[in-house]
Design an enzyme around this catalytic site. Structure first.
Site, PDB file in Angstrom:
ATOM      1  N   CYS A 131       5.287 -32.780   6.245  1.00  0.00           N
ATOM      2  CA  CYS A 131       6.317 -33.448   5.447  1.00  0.00           C
ATOM      3  C   CYS A 131       5.774 -34.713   4.782  1.00  0.00           C
ATOM      4  O   CYS A 131       6.170 -35.052   3.660  1.00  0.00           O
ATOM      5  CB  CYS A 131       7.540 -33.749   6.300  1.00  0.00           C
ATOM      6  N   ASP A 132       4.899 -35.423   5.455  1.00  0.00           N
ATOM      7  CA  ASP A 132       4.231 -36.565   4.825  1.00  0.00           C
ATOM      8  C   ASP A 132       3.485 -36.116   3.575  1.00  0.00           C
ATOM      9  O   ASP A 132       3.557 -36.764   2.518  1.00  0.00           O
ATOM     10  CB  ASP A 132       3.230 -37.195   5.803  1.00  0.00           C
TER      11      ASP A 132
END
Length: 402
Positions: free
Chosen positions: A167-168
């Site tokens: 997700c980063d």
């Protein structure tokens, strides 16, 4: 010819992964990125194998940047940042909501003296709502966005986390694209703008198309189908694992012929994509014994040549010797200060007008360029010494390694 973002100056106030990686992608494409850090330095400096203040993770997402250390709570440190922002094209920040505003660097404040600035703010959940003030790291967003549920344990069905900072990195890619779009808009209008991006929004938009297709149609009468990834499992050969998927009829037929079971082509259970999806357990029961006795490389060569989408599972240590990875020249080795010889991927996108791939640039030490940047802003040596002595700035030379 120069790289695409040559001449674009970015002030990177972000930390950890999402913002720094976004700025790093733009640095790879020619932007001049100044990383502004606190005296403690970015957390990723100590994550992964490291020497001194440089880790391999930090290097991968901060290469090609310059580092200045400022105490933004000190009025002199804040003044230096104002001067940097005044000359910048882009500012990237991922402070907790409201934190940068309280330091005097809200979008409204900086746009007043630099209206051409593209101001990208990254948050975990957004700037409003019940979770806005929560601290966030990648696993939290995997949980809330549906990623964990979309990748369940194949045996138990329990949700589980992916063991990478997915997700980063999705947020970083979204941020880099958004900055490019905002710079294009500025080219047309002459004005910058504020771009708001939350990790939750980026992850949810990314996971949605196939993971949420049973939750998209709101009209009555649209029937759900098996989950997209429900039948996506690796296949096991005699000496390794591989991925194989045959959604199209011709691909399924090619697989059957290559494995010596052409009679399955006309089996009524497998005549169409929906039928094969429903009857996948029966198909796997027939195919698994056939591939389990063969060498994985032989299967890849035979089925790949027959037009079957297939690929061998590379364990991490095998990636470097994969013939396609070698052919793409995606991995490059370079000598860098402190860490020594490194292997890193080159920028994935190649631009025909830019020329040959350059070796990956070094990542900066904490405050390595503080003095040089202050001189570029017109500070004298005496003024720089005053900033260092009163704690408004910090300068650090590269650490010696025995």
């Amino acid at each position: 010819m120069h790289a695409p973002f040559f001449g674009i100056k970015i002030i990177d106030l972000s930390a950890v992964v999402s913002g720094p990686m976004a700025a790093g992608l733009l640095a790879d494409q020619g932007a001049h990125v100044i990383k502004v850090e606190t005296p403690k330095g970015d957390l990723t400096r100590v994550i992964g194998p490291a020497r001194g203040d440089i880790s391999t993770l930090f290097t991968a997402i901060n290469r090609g940047k310059r580092s200045i250390v400022l105490d933004l709570k000190h009025p002199d440190g804040a003044q230096v940042l104002r001067e940097l922002v005044d000359e910048a094209d882009v500012l990237i920040e991922n402070f907790r909501p409201g934190a940068l505003d309280r330091l005097g660097f809200s979008y409204a404040a900086v746009a007043a003296y630099n209206p051409r600035l593209v101001y990208l703010t990254i948050s975990g959940f957004g700037h409003t709502g019940p979770y806005a003030d929560y601290r966030v790291y990648d696993p939290v967003i995997q949980a809330v966005s549906g990623f964990a549920d979309a990748h369940p344990n194949p045996e138990t069905g329990a949700p589980q986390l992916l063991q990478t900072l997915l997700c980063d990195k999705i947020t970083a890619l979204t941020a880099a694209q958004a900055i490019g779009a905002a710079l294009h808009a500025r080219h047309e209008t002459g004005r910058g703008q504020k771009v708001e991006l939350s990790m939750l929004d980026a992850a949810l938009a990314f996971v949605w198309p196939e993971a949420m297709y049973n939750h998209t149609a709101l009209a009555a009468g649209v029937q759900p189908v098996p989950e997209f990834g429900a039948n996506q499992k690796l296949w096991r050969a005699r000496d390794g694992w591989f991925a194989m998927i045959t959604p199209q009829n011709e691909e399924f037929a090619s697989m059957c012929r290559a494995l010596g079971v052409p009679q399955l082509i006309d089996d009524e259970r497998f005549l169409s994509i929906p039928q094969r999806r429903v009857n996948m357990p029966a198909m796997r029961a027939l195919i698994e014994p056939l591939v389990a006795t063969e060498a994985v490389d032989d299967l890849i060569a035979r089925l790949g040549a027959a037009g079957v989408p297939i690929g061998k599972v590379n364990h991490k240590h095998q990636l470097f010797d994969d013939p396609q990875v070698k052919a793409n020249a995606i991995l490059q080795e370079t000598d860098q200060p402190v860490l020594g010889r490194l292997r890193l991927p080159r920028p994935a996108a190649r631009f025909s007008a830019v020329g040959p791939d350059a070796a990956p640039a070094a990542a900066p030490h904490l405050g390595e360029h503080t003095c040089a940047i202050l001189r570029e802003l017109g500070r004298t040596d005496a003024q720089i010494e005053m900033l260092l002595s009163n704690g408004a700035a910090l300068a650090q030379q590269p650490l010696a390694v025995a």
